[in-house]
Design a protein around this motif. Structure first.
Motif, PDB file in Angstrom:
ATOM      1  N   THR A 116      33.319  89.673   4.518  1.00 20.06           N
ATOM      2  CA  THR A 116      33.266  88.277   4.078  1.00 20.06           C
ATOM      3  C   THR A 116      33.112  87.331   5.259  1.00 20.06           C
ATOM      4  O   THR A 116      32.268  86.429   5.246  1.00 20.06           O
ATOM      5  N   VAL A 117      33.896  87.547   6.305  1.00 22.55           N
ATOM      6  CA  VAL A 117      33.801  86.692   7.497  1.00 22.55           C
ATOM      7  C   VAL A 117      32.428  86.856   8.147  1.00 22.55           C
ATOM      8  O   VAL A 117      31.812  85.872   8.576  1.00 22.55           O
ATOM      9  N   ALA A 118      31.915  88.076   8.201  1.00 19.98           N
ATOM     10  CA  ALA A 118      30.601  88.309   8.799  1.00 19.98           C
ATOM     11  C   ALA A 118      29.498  87.616   8.000  1.00 19.98           C
ATOM     12  O   ALA A 118      28.576  87.030   8.580  1.00 19.98           O
ATOM     13  N   VAL A 119      29.590  87.648   6.683  1.00 20.60           N
ATOM     14  CA  VAL A 119      28.594  86.971   5.847  1.00 20.60           C
ATOM     15  C   VAL A 119      28.661  85.459   6.062  1.00 20.60           C
ATOM     16  O   VAL A 119      27.632  84.801   6.197  1.00 20.60           O
ATOM     17  N   ASP A 162      30.940  80.567  -3.497  1.00 22.00           N
ATOM     18  CA  ASP A 162      32.304  80.892  -3.911  1.00 22.00           C
ATOM     19  C   ASP A 162      32.810  82.008  -3.010  1.00 22.00           C
ATOM     20  O   ASP A 162      32.487  83.177  -3.209  1.00 22.00           O
ATOM     21  N   VAL A 163      33.589  81.641  -2.004  1.00 20.15           N
ATOM     22  CA  VAL A 163      34.078  82.615  -1.030  1.00 20.15           C
ATOM     23  C   VAL A 163      34.991  83.630  -1.701  1.00 20.15           C
ATOM     24  O   VAL A 163      34.973  84.815  -1.364  1.00 20.15           O
ATOM     25  N   GLY A 164      35.752  83.197  -2.670  1.00 14.95           N
ATOM     26  CA  GLY A 164      36.630  84.118  -3.402  1.00 14.95           C
ATOM     27  C   GLY A 164      35.834  85.187  -4.137  1.00 14.95           C
ATOM     28  O   GLY A 164      36.203  86.371  -4.132  1.00 14.95           O
ATOM     29  N   VAL A 193      43.737  79.935   5.986  1.00 18.40           N
ATOM     30  CA  VAL A 193      43.956  79.239   4.715  1.00 18.40           C
ATOM     31  C   VAL A 193      43.204  79.955   3.592  1.00 18.40           C
ATOM     32  O   VAL A 193      43.741  80.171   2.507  1.00 18.40           O
ATOM     33  N   LEU A 194      41.942  80.325   3.855  1.00 22.84           N
ATOM     34  CA  LEU A 194      41.137  81.011   2.834  1.00 22.84           C
ATOM     35  C   LEU A 194      41.739  82.353   2.438  1.00 22.84           C
ATOM     36  O   LEU A 194      41.723  82.736   1.279  1.00 22.84           O
ATOM     37  N   PHE A 195      42.257  83.072   3.424  1.00 23.93           N
ATOM     38  CA  PHE A 195      42.783  84.419   3.187  1.00 23.93           C
ATOM     39  C   PHE A 195      44.283  84.445   3.460  1.00 23.93           C
ATOM     40  O   PHE A 195      44.784  85.313   4.163  1.00 23.93           O
ATOM     41  N   ALA A 196      45.010  83.508   2.860  1.00 28.57           N
ATOM     42  CA  ALA A 196      46.443  83.363   3.129  1.00 28.57           C
ATOM     43  C   ALA A 196      47.223  84.629   2.805  1.00 28.57           C
ATOM     44  O   ALA A 196      48.235  84.916   3.432  1.00 28.57           O
ATOM     45  N   SER A 197      46.734  85.411   1.866  1.00 26.12           N
ATOM     46  CA  SER A 197      47.454  86.631   1.508  1.00 26.12           C
ATOM     47  C   SER A 197      47.282  87.720   2.557  1.00 26.12           C
ATOM     48  O   SER A 197      47.977  88.717   2.538  1.00 26.12           O
ATOM     49  N   ALA A 254      33.141  92.061  -2.126  1.00 24.24           N
ATOM     50  CA  ALA A 254      33.267  92.897  -0.926  1.00 24.24           C
ATOM     51  C   ALA A 254      34.370  93.949  -1.093  1.00 24.24           C
ATOM     52  O   ALA A 254      34.303  95.022  -0.485  1.00 24.24           O
ATOM     53  N   GLN A 255      35.350  93.662  -1.913  1.00 26.05           N
ATOM     54  CA  GLN A 255      36.427  94.633  -2.155  1.00 26.05           C
ATOM     55  C   GLN A 255      35.932  95.859  -2.908  1.00 26.05           C
ATOM     56  O   GLN A 255      36.600  96.893  -2.899  1.00 26.05           O
TER      57      GLN A 255
END
Length: 105
Positions: free
Chosen positions: A49-52, A20-22, A78-82, A28-29
């Motif tokens: 997140t990208v590094a993981v 679950d990337v979200g 797309v994953l991090f559209a915000s 990570a936040q």
């Protein structure tokens, strides 16, 4: 320094697993960013997140992680559209600055 380990179950090599990337991004936040203000061009949670994700894909060196992210710029967007930063963190310096700040006490 406080460490936290997320509970997980190992998957056999012939089995697939779902990440679950979200949830990874949300976790990570919660990390504390020890970089100086001028070094915070990109959000720590996004870089981690990208590094993981790149590490799970088998990439280990900073330059390789940046290349992996660059090749997947559209998917990351797309994953991090915000976040408008997803395609700009593909510089090795963005990843290495975080790696250096994590490795320093």
């Amino acid at each position: 320094m406080n460490y936290s380990t997320l509970p997980f179950t190992l998957v056999a090599p012939d089995e697939t697993y779902l990440l679950d990337v979200g949830a990874l991004y949300t976790q990570a936040q919660t990390l504390v960013d020890h970089r100086k203000a001028r070094g915070r061009q990109y959000p720590l949670a996004l870089i981690v997140t990208v590094a993981v994700l790149a590490k799970l894909a088998g990439y280990t060196h900073v330059e390789d992680i940046a290349d992996w992210a660059k090749l997947r710029c559209q998917e990351l967007h797309v994953l991090f559209a915000s976040s408008g930063h997803a395609c700009r963190i593909t510089r090795p310096g963005a990843v290495s600055s975080v790696a250096q700040s994590i490795s320093q006490p």
